[in-house]
Design an enzyme around this catalytic site. Structure first.
Site, PDB file in Angstrom:
ATOM      1  CD  GLU A 192      23.403  55.073  22.727  1.00 58.23           C
ATOM      2  OE1 GLU A 192      24.206  55.891  22.269  1.00 58.23           O
ATOM      3  OE2 GLU A 192      22.398  54.712  22.091  1.00 58.23           O
ATOM      4  CG  HIS A 229      16.613  53.735  14.618  1.00 61.07           C
ATOM      5  ND1 HIS A 229      16.918  54.287  15.844  1.00 61.07           N
ATOM      6  CD2 HIS A 229      17.797  53.326  14.109  1.00 61.07           C
ATOM      7  CE1 HIS A 229      18.211  54.220  16.054  1.00 61.07           C
ATOM      8  NE2 HIS A 229      18.780  53.635  15.019  1.00 61.07           N
ATOM      9  CG  HIS A 287      30.394  53.524  18.307  1.00 55.99           C
ATOM     10  ND1 HIS A 287      30.021  53.258  19.613  1.00 55.99           N
ATOM     11  CD2 HIS A 287      29.238  53.761  17.645  1.00 55.99           C
ATOM     12  CE1 HIS A 287      28.717  53.320  19.724  1.00 55.99           C
ATOM     13  NE2 HIS A 287      28.209  53.632  18.544  1.00 55.99           N
ATOM     14  CG  ASP A 288      28.204  57.152  18.790  1.00 55.47           C
ATOM     15  OD1 ASP A 288      28.185  56.936  17.561  1.00 55.47           O
ATOM     16  OD2 ASP A 288      27.414  56.609  19.590  1.00 55.47           O
ATOM     17  CE1 TYR A 297      16.687  60.287  22.907  1.00 55.02           C
ATOM     18  CE2 TYR A 297      17.969  58.474  22.007  1.00 55.02           C
ATOM     19  CZ  TYR A 297      17.912  59.667  22.682  1.00 55.02           C
ATOM     20  OH  TYR A 297      19.060  60.252  23.130  1.00 55.02           O
ATOM     21  CG  LEU A 298      12.539  52.267  23.103  1.00 61.07           C
ATOM     22  CD1 LEU A 298      12.318  50.983  23.893  1.00 61.07           C
ATOM     23  CD2 LEU A 298      13.227  51.966  21.780  1.00 61.07           C
ATOM     24  CG  ASP A 327      24.134  55.449  12.145  1.00 62.07           C
ATOM     25  OD1 ASP A 327      25.310  55.758  12.424  1.00 62.07           O
ATOM     26  OD2 ASP A 327      23.192  55.522  12.957  1.00 62.07           O
ATOM     27  CG  ASP A 354      21.352  52.288  19.156  1.00 64.89           C
ATOM     28  OD1 ASP A 354      22.442  52.790  19.418  1.00 64.89           O
ATOM     29  OD2 ASP A 354      20.565  52.750  18.307  1.00 64.89           O
TER      30      ASP A 354
HETATM   31  C1  GLC Z   1      23.466  55.282  18.984  1.00 67.14           C
HETATM   32  C2  GLC Z   1      24.759  54.806  18.380  1.00 67.14           C
HETATM   33  C3  GLC Z   1      25.149  55.672  17.231  1.00 67.14           C
HETATM   34  C4  GLC Z   1      24.032  55.645  16.205  1.00 67.14           C
HETATM   35  C5  GLC Z   1      22.697  56.048  16.844  1.00 67.14           C
HETATM   36  C6  GLC Z   1      21.552  55.792  15.925  1.00 67.14           C
HETATM   37  O1  GLC Z   1      23.591  56.515  19.585  1.00 67.14           O
HETATM   38  O2  GLC Z   1      25.764  54.774  19.368  1.00 67.14           O
HETATM   39  O3  GLC Z   1      26.349  55.252  16.656  1.00 67.14           O
HETATM   40  O4  GLC Z   1      24.333  56.507  15.138  1.00 67.14           O
HETATM   41  O5  GLC Z   1      22.453  55.308  18.007  1.00 67.14           O
HETATM   42  O6  GLC Z   1      21.333  54.416  15.799  1.00 67.14           O
END
Ligand code: GLC
Length: 548
Positions: free
Chosen positions: A246, A107, A311-312, A208-209, A64, A204
């Site tokens: 994020e 994660h 980047h997503d 969801y923690l 990833d 990041d």
């Molecule tokens: C965030 C990142 C993404 C990644 C995801 C899981 O959303 O921007 O690129 O795949 O987290 O870590």
């Protein structure tokens, strides 16, 4: 007008997001690295940005692109050594550039030694570092984020005969933040990189923690409690560094990540982003105005981060199903352009490579509230490659010149980590830094100019923002004010000439000056001021004149 050492530097900073792998290859292995980035720091500095955000740089199997961290304490060997990274920090700081890195707390990779140990047996001392269950029935109300690849948030582990929890790819097990050892471990990771001298983190996937039965497992009170602890830790030892969240959530839910100024300094404004594109396609400002009006005030020390692309995929999670369908039809007509709940394309192709639309959206980025983040390559109008899987098509090598491999690496290299864009419209022979640097009228030079203009006027960085009503909804009109400086910003979202009539009697006698072009406008007098805008024209009108 930089804020230098000011602790609130981020409030009117411009960020540049880049992927080290994609930026510049110094050792000719076809992959970008720290030394390559060092060579290009002058370019980044000349663009006029204040802070670089680096996608994950840590040891990782890269399933990833580094968001699958295998060791929080070591750098990915492709990028260079610790010395190289320290040199990058020193070289950036020497130029007045800050660097924030990604911090992935939610994660790890399944290759991380913690997980390898955790899965080794049900009684492993690290078992509790992750979230295990005998069944896959728990937390049913949590949605699946990577809809195109995952069927469940649980994955069965044959080694220990139980299921582990993962909000993203199944090779990215979620850490168990309920475990005090994990809570401490993440603080230790932070300290290590902050001690090295980085200027903060883009954190990041923070919603969801934690997991709790009967909830959607997002934005939980436990999550906020831990994040406040993270902030306390930062404040105690690392003043002036920044935490950027994020949290892809609705404005009222993101609001809680700022706390009372005691959680994150910054958070991305996810909902406004797709609405910029929506408003453009509909030639109607309403989606932008509505979401901004729905955005709660944030503490004085906090700031939003705005962006056009990253980047997503261009995420469509924060729109209604109808708006999503409209966006997909309008901006992703071919199925391969879609991914999960989003669109995997870059800025220029999304906007038909139309210079007027590219400028218009960038102008919104630079004038709406929040610190803008530019995604590497968008400043020269780079294209994408939808033939590549997942989000790889928007992570191709930076196009520096018309030399083979776009000057990203030496011509003798057998291949690059992913192909350089080489199509007729966006290929490196046509779209590259070298050519645009030479051309006074290029997008690159325009971007440099707009950034410079923005920085000369603090109202655009941290001023208040008021949306003005006018009958013509094709024109977005907003007023930014700070310390006696008033700037009236107009954007024509349509392909036709438009006129707007505004009540500007508070500025009677003022001669508006358009900041980017320097042109002056007729003096304001009386109740009604009429302006005509060419298709997709934008104006940043400085309303300076006799004291009111
Ligand atoms: C965030 C990142 C993404 C990644 C995801 C899981 O959303 O921007 O690129 O795949 O987290 O870590």
């Amino acid at each position: 007008m930089g804020r230098g050492n000011d602790e609130l530097w981020y409030k009117d900073a411009v960020f540049y997001e880049l992927y080290v792998r994609a930026f510049c290859d110094s050792d000719d292995d076809g992959k970008g690295d720290f030394q390559g980035l060092i060579r290009k720091l002058d370019y980044v500095q000349e663009l006029g940005v204040d802070c670089i955000w680096l996608l994950p740089i840590y040891a990782s199997p890269l399933r990833d692109d580094g968001y699958d961290v295998a060791d929080f304490y070591s750098l990915h060997p492709d990028y260079g050594t610790l010395q190289d990274f320290q040199a990058l920090l020193a070289e950036a700081h020497r130029r007045g550039l800050r660097i924030v890195t990604d911090l992935v707390m939610n994660h790890t990779s399944d290759q991380h030694p913690w997980f390898v140990e955790s899965r080794s047996s049900k009684t492993s001392p690290k078992r509790d570092y992750y979230v295990w269950s005998a069944t896959d029935h728990k937390y049913r109300d949590a949605r699946i984020i990577f809809l195109d690849t995952e069927e469940s948030n649980w994955a069965y582990d044959r080694i220990s005969g139980e299921y582990y929890w993962h909000r993203f790819f199944s090779h990215q097990p979620d850490l168990n933040l309920d475990n005090p050892a994990v809570q401490q471990a993440m603080l230790d990771v932070m300290a290590y990189w902050l001690d090295m001298g980085i200027d903060g983190f883009r954190a990041d996937a923070v919603p969801y923690l934690y997991e709790r039965e009967g909830t959607n497992c997002e934005n939980l009170p436990e999550t906020h409690a831990y994040l406040k602890r993270v902030r306390r830790f930062l404040d105690q030892r690392y003043k002036g560094r920044v935490l950027l969240a994020e949290a892809n959530q609705w404005p009222e839910d993101v609001r809680s990540y700022f706390g009372a100024g005691d959680e994150f300094h910054m958070a991305f404004h996810f909902p406004v982003m797709p609405r910029l594109y929506l408003a453009l396609k509909r030639q109607d400002r309403s989606p932008i105005v509505e979401i901004m009006k729905r955005t709660p005030a944030i503490p004085e020390s906090c700031q939003w981060c705005t962006f056009l692309r990253n980047h997503d995929e261009l995420t469509l999670e924060m729109v209604t199903p109808q708006e999503r369908a409209f966006m997909w039809d309008a901006y992703a007509p071919q199925p391969e352009m879609r991914l999960n709940l989003g669109i995997r394309r870059r800025l220029a192709p999304l906007l038909d490579n139309d210079r007027r639309k590219i400028e218009l959206l960038n102008s919104m980025l630079f004038t709406l509230p929040g610190s803008p983040v530019i995604y590497y390559g968008d400043e020269i109008g780079m294209g994408d490659n939808v033939a590549l899987p997942d989000r790889n098509g928007v992570r191709t090598p930076m196009q520096w010149s018309d030399e083979p491999y776009a000057g990203f690496c030496d011509q003798a290299v057998p291949s690059t980590y992913t192909p350089v864009i080489d199509d007729p419209a966006y290929g490196y022979r046509r779209v590259n830094v070298e050519a645009q640097a030479r051309d006074g009228g290029s997008l690159l030079n325009l971007m440099r100019h707009l950034i410079r203009c923005r920085k000369q006027h603090q109202a655009l960085g941290c001023g208040s923002c008021e949306f003005l009503e006018s009958a013509n909804r094709t024109v977005l009109t907003h007023l930014r004010c700070h310390g006696g400086e008033d700037i009236l910003v107009l954007h024509n979202l349509s392909a036709a000439t438009q006129s707007v009539t505004l009540d500007l009697q508070d500025w009677a006698g003022v001669v508006p000056i358009d900041i980017p072009s320097g042109s002056t406008f007729p003096p304001i007098s009386g109740r009604v001021y009429e302006l005509k805008l060419a298709p997709y024209q934008y104006l940043w009108l400085l309303l300076e004149g006799p004291p009111r």
